[in-house]
Design an enzyme around this catalytic site. Structure first.
Site, PDB file in Angstrom:
ATOM      1  N   LYS A 226      79.271 103.441 -24.490  1.00 47.18           N
ATOM      2  CA  LYS A 226      80.463 103.973 -23.817  1.00 47.18           C
ATOM      3  C   LYS A 226      80.981 105.242 -24.502  1.00 47.18           C
ATOM      4  O   LYS A 226      80.547 105.600 -25.594  1.00 47.18           O
ATOM      5  CB  LYS A 226      81.547 102.892 -23.764  1.00 47.18           C
ATOM      6  CG  LYS A 226      81.196 101.813 -22.727  1.00 47.18           C
ATOM      7  CD  LYS A 226      82.282 100.773 -22.573  1.00 47.18           C
ATOM      8  CE  LYS A 226      81.865  99.754 -21.514  1.00 47.18           C
ATOM      9  NZ  LYS A 226      82.804  98.627 -21.398  1.00 47.18           N
ATOM     10  N   ARG A 260      78.187  92.515 -25.297  1.00 48.16           N
ATOM     11  CA  ARG A 260      77.509  92.914 -24.047  1.00 48.16           C
ATOM     12  C   ARG A 260      76.842  94.261 -24.310  1.00 48.16           C
ATOM     13  O   ARG A 260      77.531  95.244 -24.567  1.00 48.16           O
ATOM     14  CB  ARG A 260      78.558  93.014 -22.940  1.00 48.16           C
ATOM     15  CG  ARG A 260      78.011  93.428 -21.584  1.00 48.16           C
ATOM     16  CD  ARG A 260      79.141  93.514 -20.571  1.00 48.16           C
ATOM     17  NE  ARG A 260      78.676  93.951 -19.276  1.00 48.16           N
ATOM     18  CZ  ARG A 260      78.467  95.216 -18.937  1.00 48.16           C
ATOM     19  NH1 ARG A 260      78.684  96.179 -19.803  1.00 48.16           N
ATOM     20  NH2 ARG A 260      78.043  95.512 -17.726  1.00 48.16           N
TER      21      ARG A 260
END
Ligand code: 7PJ
Length: 281
Positions: A226, A260
């Site tokens: 991210k 994750r």
């Protein structure tokens, strides 16, 4: 700490959270930002699942809605068409836990019918009928915090106290779940890295993730590739693996129980080192 999974097909699986677990990401969308639609055929997707399982993934997260900032809205028919056949194919081939990354009640229902084990909802079961459907299906749920919507969330994220506000939101959603009949053993929390947060907000949440761990619910951390990684490194998505592994390790060190990730093999190695340290006296 463990989660007991009994899916709609009657299979029983236990996820032991005394050691951290890996959720491998399979984004089955043509525009998924970090894989650029690389896995957008059933065969390729299944190959990727097999690889992630061999590399040490415990859960496969299947999503059909791209939720990167400014992503187009995906309609129900498209999402069903992407997600349901894939959940079914993975269920038939592999003995693993499958989470479905969606917010739509109908996707939950149909994915559960073909063998999904976990409902992973970035909207924390706030869409119409999502809460009731999740309760009826009897599956564990992951409740994630987001400020705004994927279309506008990165425009101007603002908090007085990000940790407190995310905690308040998650507490409200926990209450809603319990009231709807979802048992507390079926609730997983996620602060939602990158969802309506500046880089600074994301690092505050990472640093203080223990505040969420102390609630007693298992905490999932999703920061793989991210912008909180990319901004610090000033690197494009395909060069964020080591940064992402470092972030996952810090989340685990601060008490997260599930990470994750896209890069399963690398994360699994890091967690083995963490585990070796955690186990010794
Ligand atoms: C997350 C997610 C996350 C949970 C996505 C991406 C965007 N589900 N789905 N937590 N992120 N629970 O992978 O970059 O952080 S989609």
């Amino acid at each position: 700490m463990q989660i007991h999974f009994k899916n709609q097909q009657g299979s029983d699986r236990l996820l032991d959270l005394t050691s951290p677990k890996i959720m491998g990401i399979l984004n089955f969308t043509p525009d998924s930002f970090s894989d650029s639609g690389k896995f957008f055929t059933l065969d390729k997707a299944l190959y990727q699942v097999e690889k992630m399982l061999n590399d040490g993934a415990n859960i496969i997260d299947i999503g059909g809605e791209s939720t990167r900032p400014n992503a187009p809205i995906v309609d129900l028919a498209d999402e069903l068409e992407r997600v349901v056949p894939l959940v079914e194919a993975v269920r038939q081939r592999f003995d693993c836990l499958i989470s479905v990354d969606s917010s739509k009640a109908e996707v939950f229902r149909q994915a559960a019918k073909v063998g999904a084990d976990i409902l992973n909802d970035i909207r924390a079961l706030q869409e119409p009928n999502a809460l009731e459907t999740a309760a009826q299906l009897g599956l564990p749920v992951c409740l994630m915090h987001m400020q705004g919507t994927p279309q506008n969330m990165q425009q101007n994220p603002e908090y007085d106290d990000v940790v407190e506000e995310v905690a308040d939101f998650l507490n409200q959603r926990i209450f809603a779940c319990l009231t709807a009949g979802i048992p507390k053993e079926h609730i997983i929390l996620d602060v939602g890295f990158g969802f309506g947060k500046t880089v600074q907000h994301n690092y505050q949440l990472l640093k203080h993730i223990n505040a969420f761990v102390q609630s007693g619910y298992p905490v999932l951390a999703g920061l793989s590739r991210k912008s909180m990684i990319g901004n610090v490194l000033n690197k494009p998505v395909e060069q964020r693996t080591i940064g992402s592994v470092a972030g996952a390790l810090l989340a685990v060190q601060n008490g997260a129980k599930i990470v994750r990730v896209h890069d399963v093999a690398e994360t699994a190695d890091a967690l083995k080192i963490w585990q070796a340290m955690a186990e010794c006296e």
